[in-house]
Design a protein around this motif. Structure first.
Motif, PDB file in Angstrom:
ATOM      1  N   PHE A 176      25.184  45.809 -30.332  1.00 18.93           N
ATOM      2  CA  PHE A 176      25.658  45.668 -31.416  1.00 18.93           C
ATOM      3  C   PHE A 176      26.616  45.289 -31.282  1.00 18.93           C
ATOM      4  O   PHE A 176      26.847  45.415 -30.403  1.00 18.93           O
ATOM      5  N   ILE A 177      27.255  44.254 -32.167  1.00 17.01           N
ATOM      6  CA  ILE A 177      28.126  43.367 -31.924  1.00 17.01           C
ATOM      7  C   ILE A 177      29.775  43.828 -33.195  1.00 17.01           C
ATOM      8  O   ILE A 177      29.092  44.168 -33.982  1.00 17.01           O
ATOM      9  N   PHE A 178      30.415  44.249 -32.187  1.00 18.22           N
ATOM     10  CA  PHE A 178      31.662  44.634 -33.911  1.00 18.22           C
ATOM     11  C   PHE A 178      33.147  44.047 -32.954  1.00 18.22           C
ATOM     12  O   PHE A 178      33.953  43.566 -31.941  1.00 18.22           O
ATOM     13  N   SER A 179      33.822  44.021 -34.033  1.00 15.19           N
ATOM     14  CA  SER A 179      34.576  42.924 -33.851  1.00 15.19           C
ATOM     15  C   SER A 179      35.817  44.433 -34.374  1.00 15.19           C
ATOM     16  O   SER A 179      36.211  44.620 -35.317  1.00 15.19           O
ATOM     17  N   ILE A 180      37.087  44.591 -33.950  1.00 11.66           N
ATOM     18  CA  ILE A 180      39.304  44.979 -33.369  1.00 11.66           C
ATOM     19  C   ILE A 180      39.658  43.871 -33.685  1.00 11.66           C
ATOM     20  O   ILE A 180      39.987  43.152 -33.144  1.00 11.66           O
ATOM     21  N   PRO A 181      41.085  44.287 -34.924  1.00 10.24           N
ATOM     22  CA  PRO A 181      41.816  42.867 -35.311  1.00 10.24           C
ATOM     23  C   PRO A 181      42.616  43.618 -33.879  1.00 10.24           C
ATOM     24  O   PRO A 181      43.067  44.987 -32.794  1.00 10.24           O
ATOM     25  N   LYS A 182      42.965  42.314 -32.503  1.00  5.72           N
ATOM     26  CA  LYS A 182      43.660  42.484 -32.175  1.00  5.72           C
ATOM     27  C   LYS A 182      45.102  42.692 -31.854  1.00  5.72           C
ATOM     28  O   LYS A 182      46.166  42.989 -32.951  1.00  5.72           O
TER      29      LYS A 182
ATOM     30  N   ASN B 222      40.286  34.794 -33.719  1.00  2.11           N
ATOM     31  CA  ASN B 222      40.946  34.218 -34.155  1.00  2.11           C
ATOM     32  C   ASN B 222      41.258  35.153 -34.567  1.00  2.11           C
ATOM     33  O   ASN B 222      41.061  36.286 -35.970  1.00  2.11           O
ATOM     34  N   SER B 223      42.012  35.767 -33.331  1.00  2.24           N
ATOM     35  CA  SER B 223      42.866  37.652 -34.131  1.00  2.24           C
ATOM     36  C   SER B 223      41.910  38.554 -33.695  1.00  2.24           C
ATOM     37  O   SER B 223      42.243  39.621 -34.425  1.00  2.24           O
ATOM     38  N   TYR B 224      40.990  38.855 -33.304  1.00  2.00           N
ATOM     39  CA  TYR B 224      39.702  40.128 -32.746  1.00  2.00           C
ATOM     40  C   TYR B 224      39.679  40.046 -32.063  1.00  2.00           C
ATOM     41  O   TYR B 224      39.214  38.900 -30.602  1.00  2.00           O
ATOM     42  N   MET B 225      39.483  40.927 -31.361  1.00  2.00           N
ATOM     43  CA  MET B 225      38.544  41.768 -30.260  1.00  2.00           C
ATOM     44  C   MET B 225      37.472  41.682 -30.470  1.00  2.00           C
ATOM     45  O   MET B 225      37.037  42.167 -31.239  1.00  2.00           O
ATOM     46  N   ILE B 226      36.467  40.493 -29.516  1.00  2.00           N
ATOM     47  CA  ILE B 226      35.149  41.349 -29.951  1.00  2.00           C
ATOM     48  C   ILE B 226      34.070  41.733 -28.513  1.00  2.00           C
ATOM     49  O   ILE B 226      34.192  41.177 -27.422  1.00  2.00           O
ATOM     50  N   PHE B 227      33.365  42.566 -29.104  1.00  2.00           N
ATOM     51  CA  PHE B 227      32.855  43.619 -28.097  1.00  2.00           C
ATOM     52  C   PHE B 227      31.157  44.006 -28.212  1.00  2.00           C
ATOM     53  O   PHE B 227      30.707  43.234 -29.232  1.00  2.00           O
TER      54      PHE B 227
END
Length: 476
Positions: free
Chosen positions: A468-474, A398-403
């Motif tokens: 920790f699961i973090f998301s950043i806008p792609k 959904n337009s996010y990168m998940i790390f």
């Protein structure tokens, strides 16, 4: 607003409503009565016209007109055409047939034909129907003229007796009207009362607010089961939620104030204690004095770091301060982070493993993101008691990168997972103050990701430890 005023509101609703219902009922009944009378009058007029046509037909067949009049009069006896007046005139205005007890006079005192009858005198093969006063009463009169103009027939009925009853409206109409009126009165009363019941409830609600005596259970408020009642119920619910949120905010801010005061007082008290000892004890040795000064300096640095972290958290919490966002490859940032951690020993004795593919383009603030990852690294090194830290790319969603950022340490109990990002929150076992944590590191990390339109959550890592699961806008 007093109950008296609200009661007046009930009547203000009631009287216009019942008045409107009465107007509707009255107009309906009036239309019905008028229409019914017109229908009855039309039917009666057609009967008179048919009587005249019968006389004209009898004349055309050469029948005795007086016998025809007598027959019609006998036939209509004891019917709605009783008492029927019939008179036949010739073209000179002389009577040639009538029922003698009910002759219809067409001449005035001067012997001239009255205008009411003269209108139809020269109209052949037509019938004329009108009302007029005759013998002190109102009559319906029909006239006709033969095709050769030789005879003129007149039939009349007074608006009384059987005719009056025939044209009158059934008394049941008035019974129905009164019944509907009474029903509308009851309906208007209870409808307006039901509407005002919500006003009463809102009034009590306002009084409870003013006296701070709201009940805990919203269902104790009696609202009607309709749209207005639902609106009132939702207003009450929203108000209670607002009050609850304000109370929670107050308690949260109060707890933060207590924690801030405690965190600041601890190093200040230690610094003051060492300095007071140095100043008051003239016999203290120089080596001991240096130890006290060093410990005071360490706590001063700790105090400075605490204030810096607190300021950083507050700045990020202030949404009115925008941060600079740019597009870059997270792979490059992760690689630099791995080198810095390795050379600066940020992870202590733990190893940092990075698995982020090239082309992981994101939109973020590089400095803040690096700071957040360093805080996570320091948190694991200081509290996890593990041997490995892992930073890896998971997926695009959904337009996010998940790390993922995880360690293989001792982890935390379930009860702590949802509170790790609370200000000054510490886990009692393995992550306490004695290990040097201020309780601001993870809250700062959380606000950094939020400020970049991202998010971060904590969960148990597979095989033990914390993840920790973090998301950043792609980025594009």
């Amino acid at each position: 607003m007093s109950k008296k005023h609200i009661t007046r509101l009930h009547w203000k609703l009631f009287f216009p409503l019942v008045g409107l219902l009465w107007v509707v009922i009255g107009i309906t009944i009036l239309y019905f009565v008028t229409h019914e009378r017109q229908r009855l009058s039309y039917n009666l007029g057609n009967r008179l016209i048919n009587v005249n046509k019968t006389l004209i037909d009898a004349y055309g067949k050469g029948a005795d007109l007086q016998k025809t009049v007598d027959f019609i009069r006998l036939f209509t006896n004891q019917t709605t055409l009783d008492p029927l007046h019939l008179t036949v005139y010739d073209k000179n205005g002389n009577i040639i047939a009538d029922n003698q007890q009910a002759t219809i006079p067409i001449h005035d005192r001067t012997g001239e034909i009255m205008p009411e009858f003269g209108r139809s005198w020269d109209k052949r093969d037509t019938t004329y129907l009108h009302d007029m006063e005759m013998f002190g009463s109102k009559y319906m009169i029909s006239s006709a003229t033969s095709s050769d103009g030789a005879i003129h027939t007149f039939a009349a009925l007074p608006y009384k007796g059987e005719v009056g009853e025939f044209l009158s409206v059934d008394s049941m109409v008035w019974v129905v009207m009164l019944g509907l009126g009474g029903l509308s009165f009851i309906l208007a009363y209870f409808s307006s009362k039901a509407i005002c019941r919500n006003v009463y409830a809102l009034r009590d609600f306002a009084e409870s607010i003013a006296t701070n005596s709201l009940p805990d259970d919203i269902e104790t408020w009696r609202f009607s089961k309709d749209e207005l009642g639902e609106v009132s119920r939702r207003l009450l619910l929203l108000y209670r939620e607002k009050i609850k949120a304000e109370q929670e905010k107050y308690l949260h801010e109060r707890q933060i104030g207590i924690n801030v005061s405690h965190e600041l007082n601890t190093p200040v008290a230690i610094i003051k204690g060492y300095l007071d000892t140095i100043l008051s004890d003239n016999g203290i040795s120089e080596p001991q004095k240096q130890i006290f000064i060093k410990r005071a300096l360490d706590n001063t640095n700790r105090l400075a770091d605490l204030i810096d972290d607190l300021n950083a958290v507050m700045r990020l919490q202030d949404n009115n301060r925008p941060i600079q966002i740019r597009t870059f490859d997270f792979h490059d940032l992760a690689s630099r982070l791995a080198d810095d951690v390795k050379h600066n020993h940020t992870a202590g004795s733990m190893d940092l493993s990075v698995d982020v593919p090239e082309g992981s383009i994101i939109k973020a603030n590089e400095a803040l993101l690096t700071n957040a990852l360093l805080h996570l690294t320091g948190n694991s090194a200081q509290h996890s008691h593990g041997s490995l830290i892992s930073l890896r790319w998971l997926r695009e969603e959904n337009s996010y990168m998940i790390f993922s950022f995880s360690d293989n340490g001792t982890g935390v109990d379930d009860e702590h997972l949802d509170r790790l990002f609370d200000l000054f929150y510490r886990v009692d076992s393995g992550r306490s103050r004695k290990n040097g944590g201020s309780g601001l590191g993870l809250p700062l990390v959380y606000r950094i990701f939020l400020s970049m339109d991202g998010d971060i959550t904590a969960r148990h890592a597979e095989g033990g430890g914390l993840e920790f699961i973090f998301s950043i806008p792609k980025g594009s």
